[in-house]
Scaffold this active site. Structure first.
Site, PDB file in Angstrom:
ATOM      1  N   CYS A 117       0.821  -1.203   0.000  1.00  0.00           N
ATOM      2  CA  CYS A 117       0.000   0.000   0.000  1.00  0.00           C
ATOM      3  C   CYS A 117       0.861   1.260   0.000  1.00  0.00           C
ATOM      4  CB  CYS A 117      -0.910   0.023   1.236  1.00  0.00           C
ATOM      5  SG  CYS A 117      -2.224  -1.206   1.191  1.00  0.00           S
ATOM      6  N   ARG A 398      -7.344  -7.720  -0.854  1.00  0.00           N
ATOM      7  CA  ARG A 398      -6.073  -8.163  -0.278  1.00  0.00           C
ATOM      8  C   ARG A 398      -6.229  -8.522   1.197  1.00  0.00           C
ATOM      9  NH1 ARG A 398      -2.252  -3.933  -0.014  1.00  0.00           N
ATOM     10  NH2 ARG A 398      -0.974  -5.568   0.909  1.00  0.00           N
TER      11      ARG A 398
END
Length: 419
Positions: A117, A398
């Site tokens: 991220c 995810r």
């Protein structure tokens, strides 16, 4: 690219089961590289990050088998590749966790610098410094961490800052090192404890997991084991906040209330009635609008950074003014800009978001920028009047197992648009 379409404004109500923790399952999967015997891992969530890790392990020669309950058997007896390539590592920060086990068992590892991220700098220098202290030769060449060691040696390692993956990586490596390793200023997260529990069941000698100082006495080899991954505290927290900001009533089973004390305290401050059992949590707002709360993210057992976006979403529709201060990652307020598109009243003061709650958000097209931001946007959409279309939901896939299915079970109007 898949999207999620939400028609909001309805209180959530019902009961769901919490999945196994992604952030516990990933290091446990990596730990299977430490032994030539079979490791059975139960309660593994079905997530994109898990699939990526399994593909990575298989590329190294690990045999992976699923049973009828989707438990995973991993056999790393025939590992023939000590390289984690960029195309498998680029999407997931936790891929670096194969470095310690490969180096400890085989004396060599080439692991691509990881991705994940875009929430701020998460440097690998703490990992590198620790492996060098254990006697390894470590260099960074062409985007890869290249590590070599004939035999790792125990060392006294003090982390400059608390690092979860650094603690896990060095703890795994130390299990097969010669002598005793002491890790100071270690991460205390439940996921670190779960990994230690798994390693101990494999024959490792570890004391102090869950405290800031961990002692690991190296052993010559580790055996196989049967390990059940702990429940996901962040998934639990996300559904608790979803109930709070929709003024609903939700019961969550198969969870661990003791891992969520900081979150539960803030939910009670927000006006929620929270009941706890050995493995369940129930929250009820009795139809009341939540009260804005002040939070500041800190390492465990403090308030988790992975719950910041969700509480920020709650504050957008709460009574009063709440401040959210982020101390872990410097780029983790991108979700707040999307909340503003939905009518949120948020201003920024350095690393603090000041939110004045509004009666209602308004549905709008929004875009997820990271895993937890995507969860926050879903929560905002559930509270908003009208339709919210959340793009880039590969982020949420995810880290959340069957998220739209679970929300629908709680009465949400949410559907996935494929394409």
């Amino acid at each position: 690219m898949d999207k999620l379409l939400i028609s909001g404004g309805k209180p959530l109500s019902g009961t769901i089961d919490i999945s196994g923790a992604k952030n516990a399952a990933l290091p446990v999967l990596a730990s299977t590289l430490l032994t030539s015997e079979t490791v059975l891992i139960r309660n593994v969530p079905q997530l994109n990050d898990i699939a990526t890790t399994i593909t990575l392990l298989q590329s190294m020669g690990v045999e992976i088998v699923f049973d009828e309950q989707l438990n995973i058997s991993a056999d790393a007896k025939e590992v023939n590749e000590r390289r984690a390539p960029y195309d498998l590592v680029k999407t997931m920060r936790a891929s670096i966790l194969v470095l310690g086990p490969l180096l400890a068992r085989f004396g060599e590892a080439d692991v691509s610098l990881p991705g994940g991220c875009a929430i701020g700098a998460r440097p690998v220098n703490l990992h590198v410094r620790g492996f060098r202290a254990m006697g390894a030769e470590v260099s960074i060449e062409n985007g890869y961490i290249r590590a070599r060691s004939s035999k790792l040696k125990g060392a006294h390692i003090v982390f400059d800052t608390v690092t979860v993956t650094g603690t896990e990586n060095l703890m795994m490596a130390a299990t097969l090192a010669e002598g005793t390793t002491v890790l100071e200023n270690s991460a205390r997260e439940p996921e670190v404890c779960d990994l230690a529990k798994c390693l101990v069941s494999m024959g490792a000698k570890i004391k102090g997991a869950g405290t800031s100082t961990i002692h690991i006495e190296g052993v010559s080899s580790l055996s196989g084991t049967d390990h059940t991954v702990l429940p996901d505290r962040i998934e639990t927290g996300t559904y608790l906040v979803a109930a709070a900001l929709t003024r609903g009533n939700v019961r969550l089973n198969h969870t661990e209330p003791g891992h969520l004390e900081a979150v539960i305290v803030k939910l009670k401050e927000a006006g929620a009635d929270v009941s706890l059992g050995d493995n369940w949590i129930e929250i009820s707002m009795h139809g009341r609008r939540p009260i804005a709360v002040d939070i500041k993210t800190t390492p465990y057992p403090g308030f988790p950074t992975d719950m910041q976006a969700q509480f920020c979403a709650m504050n957008t529709v709460a009574k009063g003014v709440g401040t959210v201060t982020e101390t872990i990652f410097e780029n983790r307020f991108q979700h707040a800009l999307e909340y503003q598109r939905m009518g949120a009243d948020i201003r920024f003061e350095g690393n603090t978001a000041v939110c004045r709650g509004v009666e209602s958000l308004h549905g709008a097209p929004v875009m997820a920028t990271d895993l937890r931001a995507s969860a926050g946007l879903l929560l905002a959409g559930l509270a908003a009047e009208g339709e919210t279309l959340v793009d880039r939901i590969y982020h949420v896939d995810r880290g959340y197992e069957r998220i739209e299915e679970k929300f629908r079970k709680l009465g949400a109007d949410i559907q996935r648009i494929v394409g």
